[in-house]
Motif scaffolding. Structure first.
Motif, PDB file in Angstrom:
ATOM      1  N   ARG A  83       0.832  -1.203   0.000  1.00 39.43           N
ATOM      2  CA  ARG A  83       0.000   0.000   0.000  1.00 39.43           C
ATOM      3  C   ARG A  83       0.869   1.256   0.000  1.00 39.43           C
ATOM      4  NH1 ARG A  83      -1.546   3.968   2.883  1.00 39.43           N
ATOM      5  NH2 ARG A  83      -0.283   3.322   4.675  1.00 39.43           N
ATOM      6  N   ARG A 113      -4.505  -4.281  -5.844  1.00 39.69           N
ATOM      7  CA  ARG A 113      -5.803  -3.863  -5.294  1.00 39.69           C
ATOM      8  C   ARG A 113      -5.740  -2.409  -4.813  1.00 39.69           C
ATOM      9  NH1 ARG A 113      -5.885  -7.711   0.101  1.00 39.69           N
ATOM     10  NH2 ARG A 113      -5.422  -6.107   1.657  1.00 39.69           N
ATOM     11  N   HIS A 114      -4.553  -1.960  -4.400  1.00 38.31           N
ATOM     12  CA  HIS A 114      -4.381  -0.562  -4.000  1.00 38.31           C
ATOM     13  C   HIS A 114      -4.389   0.347  -5.231  1.00 38.31           C
ATOM     14  CE1 HIS A 114      -3.549  -2.019   0.002  1.00 38.31           C
ATOM     15  NE2 HIS A 114      -2.532  -2.720  -0.436  1.00 38.31           N
ATOM     16  N   VAL A 116      -6.158  -0.417  -7.984  1.00 34.23           N
ATOM     17  CA  VAL A 116      -7.583  -0.401  -8.330  1.00 34.23           C
ATOM     18  C   VAL A 116      -8.329   0.614  -7.476  1.00 34.23           C
ATOM     19  CG1 VAL A 116      -9.705  -1.767  -8.287  1.00 34.23           C
ATOM     20  CG2 VAL A 116      -7.597  -2.780  -9.169  1.00 34.23           C
ATOM     21  N   ASP A 117      -8.015   0.648  -6.183  1.00 32.74           N
ATOM     22  CA  ASP A 117      -8.692   1.572  -5.269  1.00 32.74           C
ATOM     23  C   ASP A 117      -8.460   3.032  -5.649  1.00 32.74           C
ATOM     24  OD1 ASP A 117      -9.663  -0.559  -3.821  1.00 32.74           O
ATOM     25  OD2 ASP A 117      -8.172  -0.423  -2.217  1.00 32.74           O
ATOM     26  N   ARG A 118      -7.346   3.314  -6.317  1.00 28.54           N
ATOM     27  CA  ARG A 118      -7.042   4.689  -6.728  1.00 28.54           C
ATOM     28  C   ARG A 118      -7.675   5.030  -8.074  1.00 28.54           C
ATOM     29  NH1 ARG A 118      -2.788   6.910  -3.675  1.00 28.54           N
ATOM     30  NH2 ARG A 118      -2.604   8.569  -5.229  1.00 28.54           N
TER      31      ARG A 118
END
Length: 411
Positions: A83, A113-114, A116-118
């Motif tokens: 992250r 996944r971090h 994707v979150d952005r």
């Protein structure tokens, strides 16, 4: 092995010979316990022309990674490490909605996944079918494939060039280091960035981290040898960071050679440290084998004395590195009746070669052993906190690397 896989030289000198062991991730199901188990020599050598440390490619990546037992997300500290990396890389490179990020050996999506979150477009390239499926279930787009120049070109043709290509803890796992590096170059934009994290041979030697030598780690890098490896695919090292992960790692920042510019001062600083440690001459390697032998003697002495005193010792973790240690030391269930692991995939299986049962973590609290031998020593801070409950019955933690250390924990 007759020739260096990077420069082709025949000038290979022995660093340490760990005998013959099974592949470290080939955990045994109960029904396989009576079947033959193949072992392969585990002998680290260094090329005295390009100084790449390496073992012979006796197993293929396909044998190891088509189905893989390691899921990155089971390490809380590793997910946090990823992250922070994504946050810092986004700021450093200005990654936004129009950017494209590719991670090679993306495992179960622990890092992407971090991304994707952005809201940043991304793709994982992961050879293991089972962990790649877990990534897709978590919402991380993932291609099941090994990276080659052809794979890199195909991804670029379909998705466009990547602004950032991430290759964390995979650069040591590829016997065709030149072809893999060419694959990285095929993925990245002509003005893009490649970030590679790999264990640093300097700390491996200095801290006796010999259990990180295993068959799926084909080579072991200094900055000096990494510069040559990256150049084989048209990439130039422009910056380096020293990281605490895996006992001491390098984060190598590279760019296509035409966009690279001058390297940072940190590159020269680490090269100077490596030279001072003797890693560009044989003197830096000659004492390592004797220090490895002492780790083995000290651990065996502790386990034998604990058994004779009626003390109970169990293991925590079933990492690949632990299997190098267990096999080299000849530790069997008479000295370590079981180990535990957070990964349910390993429950009910047995460690390769040593045949030690792997159980769920709650078994430790149920049995209240006198000592817990921590095999993933690189997660020391995280695991001292996780295992603080052994203090309730006066239990203690044992770390075998870089030297035997017995720790009393407190809540």
């Amino acid at each position: 092995m007759t020739r260096c896989r990077l420069c082709g030289s025949t000038a290979l000198e022995s660093v340490v010979d760990l005998g013959a062991t099974p592949p470290c991730e080939s955990f045994l199901a109960a029904e396989r316990l009576d079947a033959p188990e193949p072992t392969y020599p585990l002998h680290l050598r260094v090329c005295t022309d390009c100084w790449l440390a390496q073992i012979p490619p006796l197993i293929t990546p396909e044998e190891t990674f088509s189905e893989y037992a390691y899921f990155s997300s089971y390490s809380s500290s590793w997910v946090e490490h990823a992250r922070v990396f994504v946050e810092d890389a986004a700021a450093r490179l200005g990654l936004g909605e129009d950017s494209f990020v590719v991670e090679v050996a993306s495992n179960d999506g622990y890092l992407l996944r971090h991304v994707v979150d952005r809201g940043v477009r991304c793709l994982g390239v992961e050879p293991s079918v089972n962990v790649g499926a877990a990534a897709r279930e978590a919402g991380v787009p993932t291609l099941t494939a090994f990276l080659s120049p052809e794979t890199g070109a195909a991804v670029r043709a379909e998705h466009g060039p990547a602004d950032l290509v991430v290759a964390n803890n995979v650069y040591a796992h590829i016997p065709d280091v030149i072809g893999f590096t060419q694959g990285l170059r095929a993925l990245v934009a002509d003005d893009g960035w490649v970030s590679v994290e790999v264990q640093h041979l300097l700390t491996l030697i200095e801290e006796n981290q010999y259990d990180t030598i295993y068959h799926e780690h084909f080579q072991y890098y200094t900055v000096a040898s990494a510069i040559r490896a990256l150049a084989s695919g048209g990439l130039t090292l422009v910056d380096v960071e020293l990281l605490p992960t895996h006992g001491g790692s390098l984060r190598l920042w590279a760019r296509p050679e035409e966009a690279a510019g001058e390297p940072s001062g940190r590159v020269a600083d680490v090269l100077a440290r490596e030279k001072a440690a003797g890693l560009q001459e044989l003197s830096g390697y000659t004492e390592f084998s004797a220090r490895v032998a002492k780790v083995r003697r000290d651990l065996l002495r502790f386990l034998v004395e604990a058994a004779e005193e009626g003390k109970t010792v169990v293991g925590y973790g079933a990492p690949g590195k632990g299997n190098t240690l267990l096999n080299h030391c000849g530790i069997r269930p008479d000295l370590l009746p079981y180990t535990v692991d957070r990964n349910p995939y390993k429950h009910g299986r047995y460690t390769p070669g040593t045949r030690i049962p792997i159980l769920p973590p709650d078994r430790i609290a149920a049995d209240r052993p006198d000592y817990v031998l921590v095999l993933p020593w690189n997660l020391r801070a995280e695991l001292v906190e996780q295992l603080s409950y052994v203090h309730e019955w006066g239990g203690r933690l044992v770390f075998p690397i870089p030297e035997l250390s017995i720790v009393e924990v407190e809540r």
